[in-house]
Scaffold this motif. Structure first.
Motif, PDB file in Angstrom:
ATOM      1  N   PHE A   1      22.392   9.226   2.939  1.00 45.96           N
ATOM      2  CA  PHE A   1      23.813   9.350   3.292  1.00 45.96           C
ATOM      3  C   PHE A   1      24.606   9.106   2.019  1.00 45.96           C
ATOM      4  O   PHE A   1      24.412   8.096   1.342  1.00 45.96           O
ATOM      5  CB  PHE A   1      24.179   8.334   4.372  1.00 45.96           C
ATOM      6  N   GLU A   2      25.520  10.020   1.684  1.00 48.49           N
ATOM      7  CA  GLU A   2      26.296   9.922   0.449  1.00 48.49           C
ATOM      8  C   GLU A   2      27.746   9.595   0.754  1.00 48.49           C
ATOM      9  O   GLU A   2      28.335  10.124   1.703  1.00 48.49           O
ATOM     10  CB  GLU A   2      26.223  11.233  -0.349  1.00 48.49           C
ATOM     11  N   VAL A   3      28.283   8.706  -0.077  1.00 46.20           N
ATOM     12  CA  VAL A   3      29.703   8.362  -0.036  1.00 46.20           C
ATOM     13  C   VAL A   3      30.255   8.584  -1.436  1.00 46.20           C
ATOM     14  O   VAL A   3      29.762   7.988  -2.406  1.00 46.20           O
ATOM     15  CB  VAL A   3      29.922   6.904   0.394  1.00 46.20           C
ATOM     16  N   ALA A   4      31.267   9.431  -1.552  1.00 45.54           N
ATOM     17  CA  ALA A   4      31.872   9.739  -2.855  1.00 45.54           C
ATOM     18  C   ALA A   4      33.331   9.328  -2.833  1.00 45.54           C
ATOM     19  O   ALA A   4      34.077   9.672  -1.907  1.00 45.54           O
ATOM     20  CB  ALA A   4      31.737  11.220  -3.164  1.00 45.54           C
ATOM     21  N   VAL A   5      33.741   8.579  -3.845  1.00 49.92           N
ATOM     22  CA  VAL A   5      35.144   8.159  -4.001  1.00 49.92           C
ATOM     23  C   VAL A   5      35.665   8.814  -5.277  1.00 49.92           C
ATOM     24  O   VAL A   5      35.184   8.521  -6.370  1.00 49.92           O
ATOM     25  CB  VAL A   5      35.267   6.627  -4.067  1.00 49.92           C
TER      26      VAL A   5
END
Length: 474
Positions: free
Chosen positions: A390-394
């Protein structure tokens, strides 16, 4: 009961013992087989000669008759060394003729029963008398209408002595060979292990200030090159760790000294003369701000240290990633509106992680993005669920980070030139990286000067082996 402490065994002694044992076994087997072949061949030749002798005596008896044959046997001198002792018995078992002196040494009853044919003799019978060894055979032969028994004894005493001497020689050769093998093993082992001593001396010269003195694997034997390469890699890692530790100590001292100096200076200035209550209140409030900053630095350092030592508790569970990031965005919404920065969220999916640590990591990224995003800028939080992770990009539209600083942005207390004027201590991204590592995931940063920065966090959908081990050590 006290356990006896055994000394570690020497590689050289083990090699010497094993080489000597192997050589001794091989030599013993080789000499044993050689001795057996020689002895067997000697006995086979003696048996063949004995069979020829019996056949010749049988032929002589046919040609000359019993009387002449008996006269020939009696013609031998008594006491003369005879390799063959011959006796002729008549059909009644009486001695008709024999080699002089044979009755005292070899009585008739010690011989085997007579055989019908001299061409098909069985193996002779061995008979020992004192120090002498004889091989005995007997054959029945008809001559002049009567049946005679010819008894023949072959003196094999000299052959037995030769065999004994040969056995002693073989044992002496074996002992000498084992001794020579031991000396050769000692010499070869010392020469073969000499590079280890040289390597030990090379490593002994390496200290905290001499990590650049590598072992240089190209000059070592092929078997030691992997060890030399491993040592060089270890020295490089140690050198890098000492460099980072030195930089970390300097940065930590600098970060802690600044708020302490501020508090000390303001307190000293406040005490130089009498102040109004409002001025004292302002000094106390400033001191509280600096203490809160110190407390934040210490808390972050303790958290990172616990993560590095695998002592931070982690409780993974499935939860809605979109709801979690919207909660974080709502928390920073007021601060973002004050700075005229827009925060948006996109994507959805279920994430498998510790909810509190996940919020702390993403919250640090959003806080860091707000600090470097100018007015009328934007911050975007993007979620993407894959089969394995699962990827989270800010992403932000801030000033960006130069490419030479990207490899070190996750180091503790490291700040690029563009962030030197901010209030941060350089621990935010290090804390984020520690949280992701604790989950067995990864973190990467993409940035372009003047266009903004994107930090991508990857959380595995299932715990990795490293994460499981860390959790087991808690």
């Amino acid at each position: 009961m006290f356990s006896k402490r055994t000394e570690p065994r020497s590689i050289a002694s083990q090699l010497i013992v094993l080489f000597t044992l192997a050589a001794a076994v091989l030599l013993a087997c080789g000499l044993g087989v050689f001795y057996w072949i020689v002895v067997r061949h000697a006995f086979a030749e003696d048996n063949a000669v004995l069979a020829d002798k019996v056949a010749a005596l049988s032929a002589d008896l046919n040609e000359s008759g019993p009387n002449i044959f008996a006269e020939e046997l009696k013609a031998r001198r008594a006491g003369e060394h005879a390799p063959y002792w011959i006796r002729m018995l008549d059909s009644q078992g009486r001695i008709h003729a024999e080699t002089p002196g044979m009755d005292r040494l070899l009585p008739p009853e010690v011989f085997p029963s007579g055989q019908k044919s001299a061409s098909a003799l069985r193996s002779p019978t061995d008979y020992r008398r004192g120090a002498k060894l004889f091989s005995l055979v007997a054959v029945n032969k008809e001559s002049g209408g009567q049946t005679y028994t010819i008894q023949v004894a072959q003196d094999r005493s000299s052959d037995e002595q030769v065999e004994k001497n040969f056995a002693v020689l073989a044992i002496a050769v074996l002992a000498a060979s084992v001794l020579a093998s031991t000396l050769i093993a000692i010499t070869v082992t010392k020469r073969g292990l000499r590079p280890l001593g040289q390597m030990a001396r090379s490593l002994g010269r390496i200290g905290p200030t001499h990590f650049k003195e590598y072992v240089a694997p190209a000059s070592w034997p092929r078997e030691l090159q992997p060890l030399a390469i491993a040592f060089d890699d270890m020295l490089k890692r140690l050198d890098d760790s000492f460099t980072r530790l030195s930089q970390f100590s300097a940065d930590l001292a600098h970060e802690l000294r600044t708020p302490i100096t501020n508090m000390l200076g303001e307190a000293q200035v406040a005490l130089t003369r009498d102040r109004t209550p409002a001025e004292y209140r302002e000094t106390i409030e400033s001191t509280i701000d600096e203490c809160e900053r110190l407390s934040g630095i210490v808390d972050n350092l303790l958290f990172v240290a616990r993560v590095d030592a695998a002592r931070e508790s982690i409780e993974r569970k499935k939860f809605d990633g979109r709801a979690a990031v919207e909660k974080i965005a709502a928390f920073y919404q007021t601060l973002a509106e004050d700075r005229h920065v827009a925060i948006s969220c996109s994507g959805e999916g279920q994430i498998y992680a510790d909810p509190a640590l996940f919020e702390r990591a993403v919250g640090n990224l959003v806080d860091n993005a707000l600090r470097f995003t100018p007015e009328n800028g934007s911050i975007r939080i993007t979620l993407a669920e894959h089969a394995a992770d699962f990827e989270v990009a800010v992403s932000d539209t801030g000033c960006g980070i130069a490419s030479e600083h990207l490899p070190r942005v996750f180091d503790r207390f490291y700040r690029a030139e563009s962030s030197r004027g901010s209030d941060g201590a350089g621990l935010g991204l290090a804390l984020v990286k520690s949280i992701v590592d604790l989950h067995g995931g990864s973190a990467r940063v993409e940035s372009e000067v003047g266009r903004g920065t994107t930090v991508v966090l990857t959380f595995p959908n299932k715990p990795t082996v490293e994460a499981a081990v860390s959790a087991a050590m808690i």
